[in-house]
Design an enzyme around this catalytic site. Structure first.
Site, mmCIF file in Angstrom:
data_model
loop_
_atom_site.group_PDB
_atom_site.id
_atom_site.type_symbol
_atom_site.label_atom_id
_atom_site.label_comp_id
_atom_site.label_asym_id
_atom_site.label_seq_id
_atom_site.Cartn_x
_atom_site.Cartn_y
_atom_site.Cartn_z
ATOM 1 N N HIS A 52 17.371 -42.334 -29.323
ATOM 2 C CA HIS A 52 16.399 -41.573 -30.131
ATOM 3 C C HIS A 52 16.191 -42.272 -31.461
ATOM 4 C CE1 HIS A 52 20.158 -39.880 -31.674
ATOM 5 N NE2 HIS A 52 19.514 -39.273 -32.643
ATOM 6 N N HIS A 54 16.503 -41.652 -34.731
ATOM 7 C CA HIS A 54 17.201 -41.499 -36.026
ATOM 8 C C HIS A 54 17.798 -42.821 -36.509
ATOM 9 C CE1 HIS A 54 17.659 -36.866 -35.421
ATOM 10 N NE2 HIS A 54 16.495 -37.201 -35.961
ATOM 11 N N ASP A 56 20.480 -43.697 -37.981
ATOM 12 C CA ASP A 56 21.878 -44.060 -37.679
ATOM 13 C C ASP A 56 22.025 -44.543 -36.224
ATOM 14 O OD1 ASP A 56 21.454 -41.227 -37.006
ATOM 15 O OD2 ASP A 56 23.605 -41.099 -36.617
ATOM 16 N N HIS A 57 20.905 -44.594 -35.487
ATOM 17 C CA HIS A 57 20.919 -45.097 -34.108
ATOM 18 C C HIS A 57 20.074 -46.364 -33.926
ATOM 19 C CE1 HIS A 57 22.915 -41.389 -32.513
ATOM 20 N NE2 HIS A 57 22.533 -41.007 -33.720
ATOM 21 N N HIS A 108 17.492 -32.323 -29.514
ATOM 22 C CA HIS A 108 17.875 -32.873 -30.823
ATOM 23 C C HIS A 108 16.649 -33.531 -31.449
ATOM 24 C CE1 HIS A 108 20.367 -34.814 -33.870
ATOM 25 N NE2 HIS A 108 19.949 -36.008 -33.471
ATOM 26 N N ASP A 130 22.852 -38.138 -29.332
ATOM 27 C CA ASP A 130 23.195 -36.929 -30.092
ATOM 28 C C ASP A 130 22.807 -35.660 -29.335
ATOM 29 O OD1 ASP A 130 24.064 -38.601 -32.095
ATOM 30 O OD2 ASP A 130 22.475 -38.092 -33.521
ATOM 31 N N HIS A 168 28.804 -39.732 -31.828
ATOM 32 C CA HIS A 168 29.546 -39.358 -33.046
ATOM 33 C C HIS A 168 30.937 -38.829 -32.711
ATOM 34 C CE1 HIS A 168 26.237 -39.562 -36.053
ATOM 35 N NE2 HIS A 168 25.467 -39.258 -35.014
HETATM 36 FE FE FE Z 1 23.232 -39.484 -34.949
HETATM 37 ZN ZN ZN Z 2 20.416 -38.042 -34.260
#
Ligand code: FE
Ligand code: ZN
Length: 258
Positions: A52, A54, A56-57, A108, A130, A168
């Site tokens: 996805h 985001h 942090d990915h 998400h 996530d 995570h």
């Molecule tokens: Fe994340």
């Molecule tokens: Zn995420």
């Protein structure tokens, strides 16, 4: 084939799978830990799988593509670093001689996907970003509780020995909430002790398994009377016969839970 969670930021894992020559990574939010691992093991990066949009990915995707020339795969319906091969439910990615089937798991984010490999040595593999965490699920940012319920149902239906590779390390805080929902769940008590000892030893709690998550994760247990009753206790408007209604209340309760 070796499966490694590369720690990134404060609590992300960038999953790496390698055969001692070639590697793939999932959701590289940061290029540095991946480049370090590739260098120290002498691996060449074959593919980057993204679940996805985001940051942090995806934050490390461009740097990794530039450094390695690896092919990038990501969800069809989300903004992605370019160029990317776009995937949706039923798409297949072949890498490291393995076949990864794409599952649509919105909730998400609106276009979130997961990658499932049925025939890896050591058992099936799931990279779920996530959507599903051990003991919990992702926050519902873009989708609806009904969509998240369908997505979690699809993941819960995978074989019990599927290794669940979440993005995570949220397990201990998720389990604390899970115990508030199901204080009498013996499997949950046992799994908590197991995960606490792993964390005390500095080890990841992941991968988990689908069988474990079915037994301990309240978000996969919205049809259990104990879970539905607890959700009703948190929100009197819950319909205990309706899994998505139970899920919505659990998610809201968890958002406020400390
Ligand atoms: Fe994340
Ligand atoms: Zn995420």
């Amino acid at each position: 084939m070796t499966l490694l969670p590369l720690p990134a930021f404060s609590d992300n894992y960038i999953w790496m799978l390698h055969d001692t020559h070639h590697a793939i990574v999932v959701d590289p939010g940061d290029a540095a830990p991946v480049l370090q691992a590739l260098g120290s093991m002498g691996l060449s990066l074959q593919a980057i799988l993204v679940t996805h949009h985001h940051s942090d990915h995806v934050g490390g995707v461009d740097a990794l593509r530039e450094a390695t020339g690896a092919a990038v795969y990501g969800p069809a319906a989300e903004t992605m670093p370019q160029p990317v091969t776009r995937l949706a439910g039923g798409s297949v990615v072949s890498a490291l001689g393995l076949r990864f089937v794409v599952l649509d798991v919105p909730g998400h984010t609106a276009g979130h996907i997961a990658y499932y490999c049925a025939h890896a040595d050591g058992g099936p593999l799931l990279f779920c970003g996530d959507t599903l965490f051990s003991g919990g699920c992702g926050r519902i940012f873009e989708g609806t509780p009904a969509q998240m319920q369908v997505s979690l149902d699809a993941l819960a239906a995978l074989p019990g020995d599927t290794r669940v590779c979440c993005a995570h390390e949220y397990t201990l805080s998720n389990l604390k909430f899970a115990r508030a929902v199901e204080p009498d769940n013996a499997a949950l008590q046992e799994y908590t002790a197991h995960c606490e000892s792993l964390r005390q030893a500095g080890q990841p709690t992941l991968p988990s398994s689908i069988a474990t998550e079915r037994a301990i994760n309240p978000f996969l247990r919205t049809r259990q009377a104990t879970v539905a009753q607890a959700a009703l206790g948190a929100d009197a408007s819950v319909n205990p016969q309706e899994p998505a209604s139970v899920l919505a209340a659990l998610r809201q309760w968890k958002n406020e839970y400390r």
